[in-house]
Design a protein around this motif. Structure first.
Motif, short mmCIF file in Angstrom:
data_model
loop_
_atom_site.label_atom_id
_atom_site.label_comp_id
_atom_site.label_asym_id
_atom_site.label_seq_id
_atom_site.Cartn_x
_atom_site.Cartn_y
_atom_site.Cartn_z
N ARG A 293 0.81 -1.22 0.00
CA ARG A 293 0.00 0.00 0.00
C ARG A 293 0.84 1.28 0.00
NH1 ARG A 293 -2.42 -4.23 1.76
NH2 ARG A 293 -4.67 -4.50 1.50
N VAL A 294 2.15 1.12 -0.15
CA VAL A 294 3.06 2.26 -0.30
C VAL A 294 3.39 2.40 -1.78
CG1 VAL A 294 5.32 3.21 0.24
CG2 VAL A 294 4.04 2.00 2.00
N ALA A 295 3.13 3.57 -2.33
CA ALA A 295 3.32 3.79 -3.76
C ALA A 295 4.74 4.23 -4.08
CB ALA A 295 2.33 4.84 -4.26
N ARG A 296 5.31 3.63 -5.10
CA ARG A 296 6.58 4.10 -5.65
C ARG A 296 6.32 5.39 -6.41
NH1 ARG A 296 11.81 2.56 -5.34
NH2 ARG A 296 12.08 2.26 -7.59
N TRP A 297 7.38 6.20 -6.55
CA TRP A 297 7.32 7.43 -7.35
C TRP A 297 6.25 8.40 -6.85
CZ3 TRP A 297 11.41 7.37 -10.55
CH2 TRP A 297 11.95 6.12 -10.91
N ASN A 298 5.97 8.36 -5.54
CA ASN A 298 4.94 9.22 -4.95
C ASN A 298 3.60 9.06 -5.64
OD1 ASN A 298 6.26 10.33 -2.79
ND2 ASN A 298 6.72 12.28 -3.76
N GLY A 299 3.37 7.89 -6.22
CA GLY A 299 2.10 7.63 -6.88
C GLY A 299 2.00 8.19 -8.29
N GLN A 300 3.06 8.82 -8.77
CA GLN A 300 3.03 9.43 -10.10
C GLN A 300 3.40 8.40 -11.17
OE1 GLN A 300 1.96 12.74 -10.64
NE2 GLN A 300 1.35 12.35 -8.52
N THR A 301 2.52 7.41 -11.32
CA THR A 301 2.75 6.35 -12.29
C THR A 301 1.46 6.09 -13.07
OG1 THR A 301 2.27 4.73 -10.53
CG2 THR A 301 4.58 5.16 -11.04
N ASN A 302 1.62 5.56 -14.28
CA ASN A 302 0.48 5.23 -15.12
C ASN A 302 -0.23 3.99 -14.60
OD1 ASN A 302 1.02 7.31 -17.07
ND2 ASN A 302 2.67 6.03 -17.89
N GLY A 303 -1.51 3.88 -14.91
CA GLY A 303 -2.26 2.69 -14.54
C GLY A 303 -3.36 2.97 -13.54
N ASP A 304 -4.25 2.02 -13.42
CA ASP A 304 -5.38 2.18 -12.50
C ASP A 304 -4.99 1.97 -11.04
OD1 ASP A 304 -7.09 2.63 -14.64
OD2 ASP A 304 -7.64 0.51 -14.83
N HIS A 305 -3.82 1.38 -10.82
CA HIS A 305 -3.35 1.12 -9.47
C HIS A 305 -1.96 1.73 -9.28
CE1 HIS A 305 -6.65 -1.73 -9.07
NE2 HIS A 305 -6.28 -2.25 -10.22
N ALA A 306 -1.65 2.05 -8.05
CA ALA A 306 -0.29 2.49 -7.74
C ALA A 306 0.67 1.32 -7.94
CB ALA A 306 -0.22 2.99 -6.30
N PHE A 307 1.90 1.64 -8.34
CA PHE A 307 2.93 0.61 -8.38
C PHE A 307 3.56 0.58 -7.01
CE2 PHE A 307 7.17 -1.11 -9.29
CZ PHE A 307 6.81 -2.26 -9.97
N SER A 308 3.34 -0.48 -6.29
CA SER A 308 3.69 -0.53 -4.88
C SER A 308 5.13 -0.94 -4.64
CB SER A 308 2.76 -1.50 -4.14
OG SER A 308 3.04 -2.84 -4.53
N VAL A 309 5.59 -0.66 -3.44
CA VAL A 309 6.92 -1.09 -3.03
C VAL A 309 6.99 -2.61 -2.98
CG1 VAL A 309 8.64 -1.01 -1.17
CG2 VAL A 309 7.37 1.05 -1.80
N ALA A 310 5.87 -3.27 -2.68
CA ALA A 310 5.85 -4.74 -2.69
C ALA A 310 6.16 -5.26 -4.09
CB ALA A 310 4.49 -5.25 -2.22
N GLN A 311 5.54 -4.68 -5.12
CA GLN A 311 5.83 -5.10 -6.49
C GLN A 311 7.27 -4.78 -6.88
OE1 GLN A 311 2.01 -3.67 -8.74
NE2 GLN A 311 3.03 -5.24 -9.96
N HIS A 312 7.72 -3.60 -6.48
CA HIS A 312 9.11 -3.22 -6.76
C HIS A 312 10.07 -4.22 -6.11
CE1 HIS A 312 12.81 -0.85 -6.83
NE2 HIS A 312 12.89 -1.01 -5.52
N SER A 313 9.79 -4.63 -4.90
CA SER A 313 10.67 -5.57 -4.19
C SER A 313 10.72 -6.91 -4.91
CB SER A 313 10.17 -5.76 -2.75
OG SER A 313 10.18 -4.54 -2.05
N LEU A 314 9.59 -7.35 -5.43
CA LEU A 314 9.56 -8.59 -6.19
C LEU A 314 10.39 -8.47 -7.47
CD1 LEU A 314 5.77 -9.37 -5.71
CD2 LEU A 314 7.63 -10.88 -5.00
N ALA A 315 10.29 -7.32 -8.13
CA ALA A 315 11.07 -7.10 -9.35
C ALA A 315 12.56 -7.08 -9.05
CB ALA A 315 10.64 -5.79 -10.02
N VAL A 316 12.94 -6.40 -7.98
CA VAL A 316 14.36 -6.33 -7.61
C VAL A 316 14.91 -7.72 -7.30
CG1 VAL A 316 15.99 -5.49 -5.87
CG2 VAL A 316 14.28 -3.94 -6.83
#
Length: 209
Positions: A44-67
């Motif tokens: 529930r924490v948004a990367r890029w201060n929420g300034q991302t495309n899409g209907d949902h925020a790109f979360s730190v959880a997703q970023h962590s999985l990508a990393v």
């Protein structure tokens, strides 16, 4: 009315977590760290201060999985090292994802709290309190690759801007990672599943969770 001065009360420095734990931000205890709180918060924490495309925020959880996925592709690593990659932004479940320009303004106080939280998280799951410098550099490299793709695909950066700030990714292509924003509950589920898979790989070395 008495003229005696009221005793000063210390400012509250703890947060009540959904697990019921009360986490002291200034002196966090590993006993107050729960995976469910980390996954819930990071999703529930948004990367890029929420300034991302899409209907949902790109979360730190997703970023962590990508990393962690990038880290695995770039290195020969064991499950414990992969777990540290997955948890590299774990303190942000409490302190949020502060963008780099603002971190520079805030200064050392932020880093102190971040390091204490990282140590508590690591100890909770049977990892070294501090990530070894050589491993930290490898995780940072994977982090920069993830940031490049997030910047160009989601946050509106040009290719040239992303290369300037994050470097050009080598050996990793967009189809190797998942950066399409998903709902928070889905990001939370995926994070927990990957954590649990790594814990199974660690076997008896893993702390009970």
């Amino acid at each position: 009315m008495s003229g005696a001065a009221r005793p000063k009360t210390e400012p509250r420095a703890w947060q009540r977590m959904l697990s019921g734990r009360r986490l002291d931000l200034l002196n966090p205890s590993p006993l107050d760290i729960e995976l469910s709180d980390i996954a819930h918060g990071l999703a529930r924490v948004a990367r890029w201060n929420g300034q991302t495309n899409g209907d949902h925020a790109f979360s730190v959880a997703q970023h962590s999985l990508a990393v962690e996925a990038i880290f695995r592709r770039q290195n020969r690593c064991d499950a414990g090292e992969c777990l540290m990659a997955l948890l590299h932004d774990a303190p942000e479940y409490v302190i949020g994802d502060m963008i780099s320009p603002f971190k520079a303004v805030v200064g050392g106080g932020y880093k102190t709290v971040e390091k204490r939280l990282e140590a508590a998280v690591h100890l909770r799951f049977g990892l070294p309190a501090a990530t070894p410098a050589s491993l930290k550099a490898k995780i940072k490299k994977a982090d920069q690759v993830a940031a490049f793709f997030e910047a160009t695909e989601l946050a509106g950066f040009s290719h040239a801007e992303a290369v300037k700030f994050f470097g050009a990714p080598r050996g990793i292509t967009l189809d190797m990672i998942e950066i399409a924003p998903v709902p928070a509950v889905e990001a939370q589920r995926r994070f927990c599943e990957r954590f649990e898979a790594l814990e199974r790989e660690r076997g008896p070395l893993a702390a009970a969770v």
